[in-house]
Scaffold this motif. Structure first.
Motif, PDB file in Angstrom:
ATOM      1  N   ALA A  89      49.133  29.469  38.811  1.00 45.74           N
ATOM      2  CA  ALA A  89      48.690  30.175  37.612  1.00 45.74           C
ATOM      3  C   ALA A  89      49.265  29.482  36.380  1.00 45.74           C
ATOM      4  O   ALA A  89      50.475  29.232  36.311  1.00 45.74           O
ATOM      5  N   VAL A  90      48.401  29.160  35.438  1.00 52.86           N
ATOM      6  CA  VAL A  90      48.823  28.591  34.162  1.00 52.86           C
ATOM      7  C   VAL A  90      48.013  29.257  33.042  1.00 52.86           C
ATOM      8  O   VAL A  90      46.883  29.701  33.280  1.00 52.86           O
ATOM      9  N   PRO A  91      48.580  29.411  31.841  1.00 47.84           N
ATOM     10  CA  PRO A  91      49.894  28.924  31.428  1.00 47.84           C
ATOM     11  C   PRO A  91      51.059  29.828  31.830  1.00 47.84           C
ATOM     12  O   PRO A  91      52.204  29.473  31.564  1.00 47.84           O
ATOM     13  N   SER A  92      50.780  30.980  32.417  1.00 47.84           N
ATOM     14  CA  SER A  92      51.843  31.901  32.828  1.00 47.84           C
ATOM     15  C   SER A  92      51.855  32.020  34.338  1.00 47.84           C
ATOM     16  O   SER A  92      50.794  32.168  34.957  1.00 47.84           O
ATOM     17  N   GLY A 111      48.497  38.590  53.841  1.00 49.94           N
ATOM     18  CA  GLY A 111      48.888  39.953  53.493  1.00 49.94           C
ATOM     19  C   GLY A 111      49.866  40.070  52.346  1.00 49.94           C
ATOM     20  O   GLY A 111      50.114  41.180  51.861  1.00 49.94           O
ATOM     21  N   GLN A 112      50.414  38.977  51.868  1.00 42.48           N
ATOM     22  CA  GLN A 112      51.413  39.046  50.797  1.00 42.48           C
ATOM     23  C   GLN A 112      50.755  39.067  49.412  1.00 42.48           C
ATOM     24  O   GLN A 112      49.608  38.652  49.236  1.00 42.48           O
ATOM     25  N   THR A 113      51.520  39.556  48.431  1.00 42.01           N
ATOM     26  CA  THR A 113      51.045  39.724  47.054  1.00 42.01           C
ATOM     27  C   THR A 113      52.047  39.118  46.082  1.00 42.01           C
ATOM     28  O   THR A 113      53.267  39.171  46.299  1.00 42.01           O
ATOM     29  N   TRP A 114      51.536  38.563  45.008  1.00 38.42           N
ATOM     30  CA  TRP A 114      52.340  37.984  43.924  1.00 38.42           C
ATOM     31  C   TRP A 114      51.839  38.576  42.620  1.00 38.42           C
ATOM     32  O   TRP A 114      50.636  38.638  42.369  1.00 38.42           O
ATOM     33  N   THR A 115      52.759  39.042  41.766  1.00 34.07           N
ATOM     34  CA  THR A 115      52.391  39.688  40.503  1.00 34.07           C
ATOM     35  C   THR A 115      52.944  38.889  39.331  1.00 34.07           C
ATOM     36  O   THR A 115      54.121  38.503  39.337  1.00 34.07           O
ATOM     37  N   ILE A 116      52.097  38.657  38.330  1.00 34.99           N
ATOM     38  CA  ILE A 116      52.527  37.961  37.118  1.00 34.99           C
ATOM     39  C   ILE A 116      52.056  38.736  35.894  1.00 34.99           C
ATOM     40  O   ILE A 116      51.048  39.435  35.939  1.00 34.99           O
ATOM     41  N   ASP A 117      52.809  38.626  34.813  1.00 33.68           N
ATOM     42  CA  ASP A 117      52.435  39.216  33.534  1.00 33.68           C
ATOM     43  C   ASP A 117      51.950  38.108  32.605  1.00 33.68           C
ATOM     44  O   ASP A 117      52.615  37.081  32.438  1.00 33.68           O
ATOM     45  N   VAL A 118      50.784  38.331  32.000  1.00 37.73           N
ATOM     46  CA  VAL A 118      50.167  37.330  31.137  1.00 37.73           C
ATOM     47  C   VAL A 118      50.116  37.874  29.711  1.00 37.73           C
ATOM     48  O   VAL A 118      49.565  38.954  29.476  1.00 37.73           O
ATOM     49  N   PRO A 119      50.687  37.175  28.732  1.00 35.27           N
ATOM     50  CA  PRO A 119      50.740  37.683  27.361  1.00 35.27           C
ATOM     51  C   PRO A 119      49.367  37.884  26.745  1.00 35.27           C
ATOM     52  O   PRO A 119      48.410  37.165  27.050  1.00 35.27           O
ATOM     53  N   GLY A 152      46.469  37.501  24.133  1.00 31.40           N
ATOM     54  CA  GLY A 152      46.070  36.335  23.364  1.00 31.40           C
ATOM     55  C   GLY A 152      46.016  35.045  24.162  1.00 31.40           C
ATOM     56  O   GLY A 152      45.640  34.008  23.609  1.00 31.40           O
ATOM     57  N   THR A 153      46.368  35.081  25.439  1.00 31.22           N
ATOM     58  CA  THR A 153      46.326  33.871  26.266  1.00 31.22           C
ATOM     59  C   THR A 153      44.899  33.343  26.368  1.00 31.22           C
ATOM     60  O   THR A 153      43.966  34.091  26.633  1.00 31.22           O
ATOM     61  N   THR A 154      44.731  32.042  26.164  1.00 32.68           N
ATOM     62  CA  THR A 154      43.440  31.388  26.355  1.00 32.68           C
ATOM     63  C   THR A 154      43.616  30.241  27.352  1.00 32.68           C
ATOM     64  O   THR A 154      44.723  29.757  27.578  1.00 32.68           O
ATOM     65  N   GLY A 155      42.510  29.807  27.927  1.00 28.44           N
ATOM     66  CA  GLY A 155      42.588  28.706  28.885  1.00 28.44           C
ATOM     67  C   GLY A 155      43.355  29.064  30.137  1.00 28.44           C
ATOM     68  O   GLY A 155      43.877  28.176  30.819  1.00 28.44           O
ATOM     69  N   GLY A 156      43.433  30.363  30.470  1.00 30.57           N
ATOM     70  CA  GLY A 156      44.177  30.794  31.643  1.00 30.57           C
ATOM     71  C   GLY A 156      43.434  30.513  32.934  1.00 30.57           C
ATOM     72  O   GLY A 156      42.201  30.631  32.995  1.00 30.57           O
ATOM     73  N   ARG A 157      44.188  30.148  33.970  1.00 33.25           N
ATOM     74  CA  ARG A 157      43.593  29.902  35.280  1.00 33.25           C
ATOM     75  C   ARG A 157      44.519  30.399  36.386  1.00 33.25           C
ATOM     76  O   ARG A 157      45.742  30.286  36.284  1.00 33.25           O
ATOM     77  N   VAL A 158      43.904  30.938  37.426  1.00 28.95           N
ATOM     78  CA  VAL A 158      44.573  31.196  38.692  1.00 28.95           C
ATOM     79  C   VAL A 158      43.730  30.531  39.764  1.00 28.95           C
ATOM     80  O   VAL A 158      42.504  30.678  39.756  1.00 28.95           O
ATOM     81  N   TRP A 159      44.363  29.789  40.674  1.00 30.34           N
ATOM     82  CA  TRP A 159      43.594  29.152  41.740  1.00 30.34           C
ATOM     83  C   TRP A 159      44.418  29.055  43.025  1.00 30.34           C
ATOM     84  O   TRP A 159      45.640  29.045  42.993  1.00 30.34           O
ATOM     85  N   PRO A 160      43.726  28.996  44.168  1.00 32.23           N
ATOM     86  CA  PRO A 160      44.418  28.852  45.440  1.00 32.23           C
ATOM     87  C   PRO A 160      44.645  27.379  45.778  1.00 32.23           C
ATOM     88  O   PRO A 160      43.783  26.526  45.521  1.00 32.23           O
TER      89      PRO A 160
END
Length: 228
Positions: free
Chosen positions: A35-38, A47-55, A57-65
């Motif tokens: 995950a970027v930028p955060s 079965g597992q989970t990961w949690t992130i907080d994204v500010p 106003g974030t632009t250009g954000g991506r999450v990928w496997p």
């Protein structure tokens, strides 16, 4: 009002509008989400989970496997798909092919814009949903899903280890990348139509906007699910 009072009020608004992304691996194999930028990156066994907080106003954000990864104790290594320079904690976008969850938060009219993109190809099925699913308040279309097993059906010329490349990645031609002479005139091709047929919610080529962009009110939280 004094600037010293305005600043704390601004920070309270920003915190209130931040989004929580809950990333879950429902695949039967290990996935290393990035995950970027955060966020950076993590390892998720089935079965597992990961949690992130994204500010806000974030632009250009991506999450990928990422798949087929191996990292040492310092977080250095490599992945078969989605690698981001050999780091567990990504600071740059991943290498194709990879299924992308893309987003920009709190943009025009305080809306979040988000999508699943196959413009960089495909490696893992994905859903990108607002918390609350299709019935989430203020999210008219819910969120996109790409649950098809694309890799086994990938055209031979697009096949890659662990995934399926886009035509742009393989051929680097304007008509597939919507660049140069085709920057303003490109349309679907047989390759983009292959992806669109299997995952109609997802971007299949760079100009595939009308059916592929989703919106929710700023401050919405999201679920990214691998192998939904």
């Amino acid at each position: 009002m004094a600037p010293s009072i305005l600043l704390p009020l601004f920070l309270l608004v920003a915190v209130a509008d931040a989004a929580t992304f809950t990333i879950t691996n429902r695949c039967q194999y290990t996935v290393w989400p990035a995950a970027v930028p955060s966020g950076g990156g993590a390892k998720l066994d089935p079965g597992q989970t990961w949690t992130i907080d994204v500010p806000a106003g974030t632009t250009g954000g991506r999450v990928w496997p990422r798949t087929g990864c191996g990292f040492d104790g310092n977080g250095n290594g490599q992945c078969q798909t989605g690698d981001c320079g050999g780091k567990l904690a990504c600071t740059a976008y991943g290498a194709a092919p990879n299924t992308l969850a893309e987003f920009a938060l709190n943009q025009w009219s305080n809306l979040d814009f988000f999508d699943i993109s196959l413009v960089d190809g495909f490696n893992v099925p994905m859903a990108f949903l607002p918390a609350g699913g299709s019935g989430a308040a203020g999210c008219p279309k819910g969120g996109p899903r790409c649950a098809a097993a694309i890799t086994p059906q990938c055209p031979g010329e697009l096949r890659a280890a662990g995934g399926c490349n886009s035509a742009c990645t393989v051929f680097r031609e304007d008509k597939y990348c919507c660049t140069g002479s085709a920057a303003n005139s490109c349309g679907p091709t047989s390759y983009s139509e292959f992806f669109k047929r299997l995952c109609p919610d997802a971007y299949s080529y760079p100009k595939d906007d009308p059916s592929s962009t989703y919106t929710c009110p700023g401050g919405t939280n999201y679920h990214v699910i691998f192998c939904p």
